[in-house]
Design a protein around this motif. Structure first.
Motif, short mmCIF file in Angstrom:
data_model
loop_
_atom_site.label_atom_id
_atom_site.label_comp_id
_atom_site.label_asym_id
_atom_site.label_seq_id
_atom_site.Cartn_x
_atom_site.Cartn_y
_atom_site.Cartn_z
N VAL A 1 -11.67 -20.69 74.50
CA VAL A 1 -11.36 -21.71 75.59
C VAL A 1 -10.18 -22.30 75.73
N GLY A 2 -9.59 -22.14 77.14
CA GLY A 2 -8.37 -22.59 77.51
C GLY A 2 -7.23 -21.30 77.41
N SER A 3 -7.59 -20.50 76.75
CA SER A 3 -6.73 -19.46 76.27
C SER A 3 -6.49 -18.66 77.67
N LEU A 4 -5.07 -18.27 78.02
CA LEU A 4 -4.77 -17.49 79.35
C LEU A 4 -4.51 -16.22 78.52
N THR A 5 -5.39 -15.17 78.91
CA THR A 5 -5.07 -13.92 78.74
C THR A 5 -4.66 -12.83 79.62
N PRO A 6 -3.93 -11.81 79.34
CA PRO A 6 -3.54 -10.70 80.16
C PRO A 6 -4.74 -10.14 80.93
N LEU A 7 -4.52 -9.98 82.22
CA LEU A 7 -5.74 -9.32 83.08
C LEU A 7 -5.84 -7.87 82.69
N HIS A 8 -4.98 -7.28 82.47
CA HIS A 8 -5.04 -5.76 82.24
C HIS A 8 -5.45 -5.36 80.75
N ALA A 9 -5.60 -6.38 79.97
CA ALA A 9 -5.82 -5.93 78.40
C ALA A 9 -7.03 -6.67 78.01
N THR A 10 -7.95 -7.27 78.80
CA THR A 10 -9.14 -7.82 78.55
C THR A 10 -10.22 -7.11 79.36
N SER A 11 -11.34 -7.24 79.06
CA SER A 11 -12.72 -7.04 79.90
C SER A 11 -12.86 -7.74 80.98
N SER A 12 -12.77 -9.21 80.79
CA SER A 12 -12.75 -10.12 81.64
C SER A 12 -11.66 -9.96 82.69
N GLY A 13 -10.46 -9.83 82.29
CA GLY A 13 -9.47 -9.62 83.17
C GLY A 13 -9.52 -8.32 84.03
N LYS A 14 -10.24 -7.11 83.36
CA LYS A 14 -10.27 -6.07 84.41
C LYS A 14 -11.18 -6.30 85.28
N VAL A 15 -12.67 -7.07 85.22
CA VAL A 15 -13.45 -7.21 86.16
C VAL A 15 -12.69 -8.19 87.18
N LEU A 16 -12.01 -9.18 86.85
CA LEU A 16 -11.27 -9.84 87.94
C LEU A 16 -10.34 -9.13 88.79
N LEU A 17 -9.40 -8.03 88.12
CA LEU A 17 -8.73 -7.31 88.89
C LEU A 17 -9.38 -6.27 89.91
N ALA A 18 -10.52 -5.95 89.26
CA ALA A 18 -11.16 -4.97 90.22
C ALA A 18 -11.71 -5.60 91.34
N ALA A 19 -11.89 -6.64 91.42
CA ALA A 19 -12.47 -7.43 92.52
C ALA A 19 -11.47 -8.00 93.69
#
Length: 268
Positions: A143-161
Motif C-alpha cells: 500500500v502506497g508503493s509506486l511501481t513501474p507500469l511496464h514491470a507489473t501486472s497492474s501496471g500493464k493493465v493500466l498501460l493497456a487502457a
C-alpha cells in the motif's frame, strides 16, 4: 550548480516564496523515498541537484515529523509511520477503495495469496489497498508503493487502457528500466503484450519486478466504462503460477467486474 545564497534564504524560511519552495522540495524528497524505498542524502541531492547540506536539513525536518525515518544500519532514509497517519484518513473517503474492499478480501481468502488494488498516479501504478492471504510467507505491504507500469501486472493493465499517445508519453518519460533480468525492456515486445492484455482481459508478470514474485491483474472500470484501476493477485513463484491455478484468472476478472459494478459499471 545550486545557488548558495538562494538556498540559504530558503532554508532560513525568509519570505513566502522561500517557504513554498521548501515545501515543494520536502514533497519531492517524499516522492523519491516512495518510489525507491530507501535513499541516502547523496542520492537525493544528486537527483534534485541540491547541496547535501540542504537535503540533510530537509530530512531532519521530515524525521522530526515522523514522515521519514533513518535506517541506522545502512544510514539511508525511508518513509516513516507519520505518512501512514496522514494517509489513514483517506481510504474511508475513497469510494473505489471502499467499494473494492470486500471483493479484495474474498479473493485473498479463496486463493490464499495477496490481493492489491492499484490506480494510475503520474507515471506509476500506486497500490491504494491490499488484502493479505493467510500464508505467512512473503507477506509485503504494497500500500502506497509506486511501481513501474511496464514491470507489473497492474501496471500493464493500466498501460493497456491508455490511448496510444498517452502511453507513448509515459514510456518516453520513464523509459523501460530493467528491475530484473525478466523485465520487458523492448518497446515492441511490451506493445505486443499490451495488445494481448486488451484481448484477454488480464495481465501477467513473472519475475519482472522482483525475482521469485508472480502476479496477475484485471481491470476495474467506472460507470462510463473507463479503466480506473486494476485488481491483482500475487505470490511467490515457488507456489503461485496464475496461469496454472485452476479458475484463478476467471475469478480475477470477475473480481474486477464486481468492483466495477459497485462503481456503477453495467454488468454484461
Amino acid at each position: 550548480m545550486p545557488n548558495n545564497d538562494a538556498e540559504s534564504s530558503i532554508d532560513a524560511g525568509k519570505g513566502p516564496q522561500g517557504g513554498v519552495q521548501s515545501v515543494d522540495r520536502a514533497l519531492a524528497v517524499l516522492d523519491i523515498l516512495a518510489r525507491d524505498g530507501y535513499a541516502g542524502v547523496s542520492e537525493i541531492a544528486e537527483e534534485m541537484n541540491l547541496h547535501k547540506s540542504t537535503i540533510f536539513r530537509l530530512l531532519v525536518s521530515l524525521v522530526g515529523r515522523d514522515l521519514v525515518q533513518q535506517d541506522n544500519g545502512r544510514g539511508k532514509y525511508q518513509l516513516g509511520f507519520g505518512v501512514l497517519r496522514l494517509a489513514s484518513s483517506i481510504p474511508g473517503r475513497l469510494s473505489l477503495v471502499h467499494e473494492a474492499r470486500q471483493v479484495l478480501e474474498c479473493l485473498a481468502e479463496e486463493y490464499k495469496e495477496t490481493v492489491n488494488l492499484a490506480v494510475l498516479r503520474s507515471n506509476f501504478a500506486v497500490n491504494v489497498d491490499q488484502a493479505m492471504g493467510p500464508s505467512m510467507l512473503v507477506m509485503y505491504d504494497w500500500v502506497g508503493s509506486l511501481t513501474p507500469l511496464h514491470a507489473t501486472s497492474s501496471g500493464k493493465v493500466l498501460l493497456a487502457a491508455l490511448t496510444a499517445d498517452e502511453r507513448a508519453r509515459i514510456l518516453e518519460e520513464t523509459g523501460l528500466p530493467a528491475r530484473t533480468p525478466r523485465t520487458i525492456t523492448d518497446r515492441h515486445q511490451l506493445e505486443s503484450q499490451l495488445l494481448e492484455v486488451s484481448r484477454v482481459g488480464y495481465a501477467v508478470a513473472r519475475d519482472e519486478i522482483e525475482i521469485g514474485l508472480n502476479a496477475a491483474a484485471a481491470p476495474v472500470y467506472n460507470h462510463a466504462g473507463n479503466v480506473i484501476g486494476a485488481v491483482s493477485i500475487s505470490g511467490p513463484a515457488f507456489r503461485f503460477d496464475p496461469e496454472k491455478t485452476p479458475g484463478l484468472l476467471e475469478a480475477l476478472k470477475q473480481a474486477g467486474l464486481q468492483i466495477s459494478a459497485n462503481m456503477g459499471y453495467p454488468r454484461r
